[in-house]
Write an enzyme that holds these catalytic residues in place. Structure first.
Site, short mmCIF file in Angstrom:
data_model
loop_
_atom_site.label_atom_id
_atom_site.label_comp_id
_atom_site.label_asym_id
_atom_site.label_seq_id
_atom_site.Cartn_x
_atom_site.Cartn_y
_atom_site.Cartn_z
N HIS A 62 71.67 53.90 73.11
CA HIS A 62 71.01 53.28 71.97
C HIS A 62 69.86 54.17 71.54
O HIS A 62 69.49 55.10 72.27
CB HIS A 62 70.51 51.87 72.32
CG HIS A 62 70.04 51.73 73.74
ND1 HIS A 62 68.93 52.37 74.20
CD2 HIS A 62 70.57 51.07 74.81
CE1 HIS A 62 68.77 52.08 75.48
NE2 HIS A 62 69.76 51.32 75.90
N HIS A 66 64.19 53.87 77.36
CA HIS A 66 63.82 53.09 78.53
C HIS A 66 62.83 53.89 79.36
O HIS A 66 63.07 55.07 79.63
CB HIS A 66 65.02 52.81 79.44
CG HIS A 66 66.04 51.87 78.88
ND1 HIS A 66 65.72 50.67 78.30
CD2 HIS A 66 67.37 51.95 78.86
CE1 HIS A 66 66.83 50.06 77.94
NE2 HIS A 66 67.85 50.80 78.24
N HIS A 100 73.66 55.88 79.89
CA HIS A 100 72.98 55.57 81.14
C HIS A 100 73.65 54.40 81.84
O HIS A 100 74.21 53.51 81.19
CB HIS A 100 71.49 55.31 80.93
CG HIS A 100 71.20 54.25 79.91
ND1 HIS A 100 71.31 54.47 78.55
CD2 HIS A 100 70.79 52.95 80.04
CE1 HIS A 100 70.98 53.37 77.90
NE2 HIS A 100 70.68 52.42 78.79
N CYS A 114 61.47 47.95 83.66
CA CYS A 114 61.95 48.68 82.49
C CYS A 114 61.19 48.22 81.25
O CYS A 114 61.21 47.03 80.92
CB CYS A 114 63.44 48.45 82.30
SG CYS A 114 64.12 49.26 80.83
MN MN Z 1 70.00 50.50 77.98
#
Ligand code: MN
Length: 146
Positions: A62, A66, A100, A114
C-alpha cells in the site's frame, strides 16, 4: 491518560483484543489486533499485532508506510524482495508500495507495535502475476503464505 498494561502482558486496560474469524476467506492466520491510540485530530494510529505460531500477517502492499517495533518473540519478515530475521526491539520500516508479511519463529507469538497514518489507502493483495514475480526469489517463494 494512562491505560495500564496487564502485568507482564501485551494487553491493556480498555483495549479490546480483536480476533479474526478463520473462515477460509482470510488472507492472514492466527493474528490479533489491538488499537492502542486513535482518535479525532490524531494523524496516526498506533496498533499492536500478535501473530501466534503457525500464523502469518496478510501479504500486501500500500502507499502508506509502517513503522514497526518487535516487542514480543521473534520471527521473520518479508520487506520488498528480502526476508529478514527479526527479534525483540528490532525496528522495521515498510516503505510505500512494498510487499510485506510477518511470521513468528519458534513457539512464542510474534508481537509488534505498528504506527500508520490515520488516513491511509487500502492494502492491495498480490495478483497471480505479482506472486509469480515474488516467487522468482527462492527464499521469498519458500517464505510467503497466501
Ligand atoms: Mn500493511
Amino acid at each position: 491518560m494512562i491505560f495500564r498494561a496487564h502485568l507482564g502482558e501485551c494487553r491493556w486496560e480498555g483495549t479490546p483484543v480483536l480476533e479474526y474469524k478463520q473462515d477460509g476467506t482470510t488472507t492472514f492466520r492466527h493474528v490479533t489486533r489491538q488499537t492502542l491510540f486513535e482518535g479525532e485530530g490524531m494523524e496516526f494510529q498506533w496498533r499492536y499485532f500478535e501473530v501466534a505460531p503457525g500464523g502469518y500477517s496478510t501479504l500486501e502492499r500500500h502507499e502508506h508506510e509502517h513503522a514497526v517495533m518487535v516487542v514480543r518473540g521473534e520471527g521473520r519478515v518479508l520487506v520488498g524482495d528480502a526476508v529478514h530475521d527479526i527479534r525483540l526491539y528490532d525496528l522495521i520500516l515498510v516503505p510505500p508500495m512494498t510487499w510485506h508479511q510477518f511470521q513468528p519463529a519458534g513457539d512464542e507469538p510474534l508481537g509488534f507495535l505498528c504506527i500508520v497514518n490515520a488516513r491511509r489507502d487500502r492494502p492491495q493483495l498480490p495478483t497471480a502475476a505479482d506472486l509469480e514475480a515474488l516467487r522468482r526469489n527462492p527464499e521469498v517463494a519458500a517464505f510467503i503464505r497466501v
